[in-house]
Design an enzyme around this catalytic site. Structure first.
Site, mmCIF file in Angstrom:
data_model
loop_
_atom_site.group_PDB
_atom_site.id
_atom_site.type_symbol
_atom_site.label_atom_id
_atom_site.label_comp_id
_atom_site.label_asym_id
_atom_site.label_seq_id
_atom_site.Cartn_x
_atom_site.Cartn_y
_atom_site.Cartn_z
ATOM 1 C CG ASP A 8 -1.802 1.164 1.372
ATOM 2 O OD1 ASP A 8 -2.290 1.640 0.332
ATOM 3 O OD2 ASP A 8 -2.016 1.620 2.505
ATOM 4 C CG MET A 9 1.860 5.660 -1.629
ATOM 5 S SD MET A 9 1.670 6.600 -3.173
ATOM 6 C CE MET A 9 0.132 7.477 -2.839
ATOM 7 C CG ASP A 10 -1.670 7.515 1.045
ATOM 8 O OD1 ASP A 10 -0.695 8.234 0.786
ATOM 9 O OD2 ASP A 10 -2.694 7.479 0.337
ATOM 10 C CG ASP A 167 -1.733 2.214 6.707
ATOM 11 O OD1 ASP A 167 -2.068 3.303 7.212
ATOM 12 O OD2 ASP A 167 -2.069 1.878 5.561
#
Length: 231
Positions: A8-10, A167
């Site tokens: 994932d990024m954020d 996250d």
């Protein structure tokens, strides 16, 4: 083939959730809403911004208006985070080690193209990813599995051979719905908030590829997701 690693990024590639929450809170203030953005993101983080915004109104809001609100929130977020952009500690070294060991590496996020450029290109991280899938590439975002299955398809790897880094609880559930296993990155939530992660890590400074593979061997199949995705 060696397991593929999907990020994932954020909240995973960058530790930016607090800035995302602040941007939502400023937008809510402008709109006269009393919703607590931090609490909201604890439940819905990982979903596209328009989907998150749709939940805070008691009346139907046209899609065009939601997109305008999302764009306003994005501008607030970028302004707040502009000088704070940093990769998650240890990320580049871990990505380099994973690629050197022969693991395909992908990224799957609910963010769109401009947000990807704002993070990946500014930080010079795009070169580490063999496939990138964002909001514009799928019809349904997380907690639906589409984002992660699209990354696996681009990588040419079966979902069962993918390990996801997330996250957000909804992101973890999206991984399980895709038939993948998941590592919890506790930048946003405590490890106890997740269902059944392979590992729980705060960042990538202490994680090694052999450690990750050992955890994967101990959990050879993806857990069943807890419940059906939100509509």
């Amino acid at each position: 083939m060696k397991p593929a690693l999907i990020f994932d990024m954020d909240g995973v590639v960058v530790d930016n959730t607090a800035y995302q929450a602040r941007a939502f809170q400023l937008l809510f203030r402008d709109l006269g809403l009393t919703t607590n953005a931090r609490q909201l993101l604890k439940r819905l983080n990982g979903m596209p911004a328009t989907d998150i915004l749709q939940t805070v109104f008691r009346h139907p809001v046209p899609a065009k208006q939601l997109k305008e609100y999302a764009a306003q929130r994005e501008l607030l977020y970028r302004t707040l985070y502009w000088t704070k952009r940093r990769e998650m500690p240890g990320l580049s070294a871990f990505l380099q080690a994973a690629r050197a060991a022969g693991h395909p590496v992908g990224l799957g996020t609910g963010s769109g193209g401009p947000a990807l450029r704002y993070i990946l290109d500014h930080l010079g991280l795009r070169r580490y990813f063999d496939a990138v899938v964002g909001e514009d590439d799928v019809s349904q975002g997380k907690p639906h599995p589409d984002t992660f299955t699209a990354v696996a398809r681009k990588l040419g790897v079966a979902p069962a051979d993918c390990l996801v880094f997330e996250d957000a609880v909804l992101g973890e559930q999206a991984a399980y719905r895709a038939g993948m296993r998941c590592v919890a990155v506790t930048s946003t939530l405590p490890a106890s908030a997740f269902q059944a992660p392979l590992l729980a890590i705060r960042d990538f400074t202490a994680l090694t590829v052999p450690q990750l593979l050992a955890a994967g061997a101990a959990q050879p199949t993806a857990p069943r997701p807890r419940r059906q995705p939100a509509s």
